[in-house]
Motif scaffolding. Sequence first.
Motif, PDB file in Angstrom:
ATOM      1  N   ASN A 194       0.831  -1.205   0.000  1.00  0.00           N
ATOM      2  CA  ASN A 194       0.000   0.000   0.000  1.00  0.00           C
ATOM      3  C   ASN A 194       0.866   1.257   0.000  1.00  0.00           C
ATOM      4  O   ASN A 194       0.581   2.229  -0.709  1.00  0.00           O
ATOM      5  CB  ASN A 194      -0.933   0.001   1.213  1.00  0.00           C
ATOM      6  N   LEU A 195       1.924   1.240   0.809  1.00  0.00           N
ATOM      7  CA  LEU A 195       2.849   2.377   0.816  1.00  0.00           C
ATOM      8  C   LEU A 195       3.549   2.509  -0.540  1.00  0.00           C
ATOM      9  O   LEU A 195       3.805   3.625  -1.017  1.00  0.00           O
ATOM     10  CB  LEU A 195       3.887   2.206   1.924  1.00  0.00           C
ATOM     11  N   SER A 196       3.839   1.361  -1.149  1.00  0.00           N
ATOM     12  CA  SER A 196       4.476   1.386  -2.471  1.00  0.00           C
ATOM     13  C   SER A 196       3.538   1.996  -3.512  1.00  0.00           C
ATOM     14  O   SER A 196       3.973   2.755  -4.391  1.00  0.00           O
ATOM     15  CB  SER A 196       4.879  -0.030  -2.882  1.00  0.00           C
ATOM     16  N   VAL A 197       2.233   1.665  -3.404  1.00  0.00           N
ATOM     17  CA  VAL A 197       1.249   2.238  -4.329  1.00  0.00           C
ATOM     18  C   VAL A 197       1.172   3.743  -4.152  1.00  0.00           C
ATOM     19  O   VAL A 197       1.138   4.516  -5.119  1.00  0.00           O
ATOM     20  CB  VAL A 197      -0.135   1.593  -4.109  1.00  0.00           C
ATOM     21  N   ILE A 198       1.141   4.174  -2.881  1.00  0.00           N
ATOM     22  CA  ILE A 198       1.068   5.615  -2.607  1.00  0.00           C
ATOM     23  C   ILE A 198       2.309   6.325  -3.136  1.00  0.00           C
ATOM     24  O   ILE A 198       2.232   7.411  -3.733  1.00  0.00           O
ATOM     25  CB  ILE A 198       0.906   5.853  -1.093  1.00  0.00           C
ATOM     26  N   GLN A 254      -1.853  -4.428 -12.374  1.00  0.00           N
ATOM     27  CA  GLN A 254      -2.133  -5.396 -11.317  1.00  0.00           C
ATOM     28  C   GLN A 254      -1.037  -6.452 -11.245  1.00  0.00           C
ATOM     29  O   GLN A 254      -0.603  -6.835 -10.151  1.00  0.00           O
ATOM     30  CB  GLN A 254      -3.485  -6.065 -11.566  1.00  0.00           C
ATOM     31  N   ARG A 255      -0.594  -6.917 -12.396  1.00  0.00           N
ATOM     32  CA  ARG A 255       0.448  -7.949 -12.414  1.00  0.00           C
ATOM     33  C   ARG A 255       1.738  -7.449 -11.769  1.00  0.00           C
ATOM     34  O   ARG A 255       2.442  -8.206 -11.098  1.00  0.00           O
ATOM     35  CB  ARG A 255       0.730  -8.390 -13.849  1.00  0.00           C
ATOM     36  N   ILE A 256       2.052  -6.180 -11.990  1.00  0.00           N
ATOM     37  CA  ILE A 256       3.289  -5.617 -11.420  1.00  0.00           C
ATOM     38  C   ILE A 256       3.277  -5.723  -9.908  1.00  0.00           C
ATOM     39  O   ILE A 256       4.239  -6.182  -9.273  1.00  0.00           O
ATOM     40  CB  ILE A 256       3.467  -4.148 -11.862  1.00  0.00           C
ATOM     41  N   LEU A 313       0.866 -13.842  -2.412  1.00  0.00           N
ATOM     42  CA  LEU A 313       0.279 -13.541  -3.720  1.00  0.00           C
ATOM     43  C   LEU A 313      -1.191 -13.144  -3.564  1.00  0.00           C
ATOM     44  O   LEU A 313      -1.664 -12.193  -4.192  1.00  0.00           O
ATOM     45  CB  LEU A 313       0.395 -14.751  -4.642  1.00  0.00           C
ATOM     46  N   ILE A 314      -1.902 -13.879  -2.695  1.00  0.00           N
ATOM     47  CA  ILE A 314      -3.323 -13.581  -2.490  1.00  0.00           C
ATOM     48  C   ILE A 314      -3.504 -12.226  -1.818  1.00  0.00           C
ATOM     49  O   ILE A 314      -4.355 -11.423  -2.224  1.00  0.00           O
ATOM     50  CB  ILE A 314      -3.976 -14.699  -1.655  1.00  0.00           C
ATOM     51  N   THR A 315      -2.705 -11.957  -0.794  1.00  0.00           N
ATOM     52  CA  THR A 315      -2.840 -10.679  -0.091  1.00  0.00           C
ATOM     53  C   THR A 315      -2.388  -9.502  -0.957  1.00  0.00           C
ATOM     54  O   THR A 315      -2.741  -8.357  -0.667  1.00  0.00           O
ATOM     55  CB  THR A 315      -2.011 -10.691   1.207  1.00  0.00           C
ATOM     56  N   GLY A 316      -1.608  -9.769  -2.000  1.00  0.00           N
ATOM     57  CA  GLY A 316      -1.172  -8.687  -2.877  1.00  0.00           C
ATOM     58  C   GLY A 316      -2.228  -8.262  -3.883  1.00  0.00           C
ATOM     59  O   GLY A 316      -2.043  -7.259  -4.594  1.00  0.00           O
ATOM     60  N   ILE A 317      -3.344  -9.003  -3.941  1.00  0.00           N
ATOM     61  CA  ILE A 317      -4.391  -8.660  -4.906  1.00  0.00           C
ATOM     62  C   ILE A 317      -5.038  -7.319  -4.566  1.00  0.00           C
ATOM     63  O   ILE A 317      -5.291  -6.493  -5.456  1.00  0.00           O
ATOM     64  CB  ILE A 317      -5.447  -9.784  -4.948  1.00  0.00           C
ATOM     65  N   TYR A 318      -5.290  -7.080  -3.284  1.00  0.00           N
ATOM     66  CA  TYR A 318      -5.968  -5.821  -2.895  1.00  0.00           C
ATOM     67  C   TYR A 318      -5.136  -4.594  -3.249  1.00  0.00           C
ATOM     68  O   TYR A 318      -5.656  -3.672  -3.911  1.00  0.00           O
ATOM     69  CB  TYR A 318      -6.289  -5.849  -1.405  1.00  0.00           C
ATOM     70  N   PRO A 319      -3.860  -4.502  -2.849  1.00  0.00           N
ATOM     71  CA  PRO A 319      -3.072  -3.328  -3.271  1.00  0.00           C
ATOM     72  C   PRO A 319      -2.963  -3.219  -4.792  1.00  0.00           C
ATOM     73  O   PRO A 319      -2.950  -2.095  -5.332  1.00  0.00           O
ATOM     74  CB  PRO A 319      -1.694  -3.578  -2.636  1.00  0.00           C
ATOM     75  N   ALA A 320      -2.896  -4.348  -5.490  1.00  0.00           N
ATOM     76  CA  ALA A 320      -2.802  -4.309  -6.946  1.00  0.00           C
ATOM     77  C   ALA A 320      -4.075  -3.732  -7.559  1.00  0.00           C
ATOM     78  O   ALA A 320      -4.016  -2.931  -8.507  1.00  0.00           O
ATOM     79  CB  ALA A 320      -2.547  -5.717  -7.491  1.00  0.00           C
ATOM     80  N   ARG A 321      -5.215  -4.104  -7.019  1.00  0.00           N
ATOM     81  CA  ARG A 321      -6.486  -3.562  -7.522  1.00  0.00           C
ATOM     82  C   ARG A 321      -6.591  -2.073  -7.218  1.00  0.00           C
ATOM     83  O   ARG A 321      -7.101  -1.294  -8.036  1.00  0.00           O
ATOM     84  CB  ARG A 321      -7.660  -4.316  -6.900  1.00  0.00           C
TER      85      ARG A 321
END
Length: 203
Positions: free
Chosen positions: A88-92, A112-114, A181-189
């Motif tokens: 999440n911090l990376s997205v921000i 999303q894949r990234i 991988l599963i928990t990374g779906i939310y930040p990716a979305r």
Amino acid sequence: MCIRDSLDTARRFYDVPNVVNGVWVRLSDFNRDREVAEEIEELGYNARGWTETNPAILRTIAIERTSNNVVYGLIIVIASFGVVSTLNLSVIGATGQIGMLRAMGAPVLSIQRIFILQSGILGLLGALVGTFAGVLISLAIGQYEIPSTQADVYAGMSFIPIVVRAQDILIIILAVFLLNLITGIYPARQAAKLDPVKAISTR
């Protein structure tokens, strides 16, 4: 000398001189206790394996195994939350770059894949480092010595071995990797949902 004295004392106490009423047999494979006990009984002697004479040990092992699995699961979940927070911090922090990629025509799935790939890499590295450290610590400890005063409680065992199995290592690494991988779906979305104009304007 102490064993002989103890044997003589027991014989005098039970008033049975020159008699031995029990013999313990230590096996190289402790899982064959009932099989060996049956073979001894076929010879006309009463015999019981340690799983029959010490059922409390089996119950304790089962309870500890269940509690350990629960603790391991909680540790993995907590670590996964840490990965989610990091992503999440990376997205921000990468809002502007995400906006530029979207403005240049990068599809939502690519964004999303990234971040899912980033989540998988973090999870895999964490699993490898943690597992490697755990194996080194286990090998360094080797075995847990049981105090001599408590040896009788554990059916004469003087130590509890610490076993490192390749199967457990692979399961842990795979479970941590998949969970991350599963928990990374939310930040990716969340990253893929960013509006390109707003993302670039916040740069």
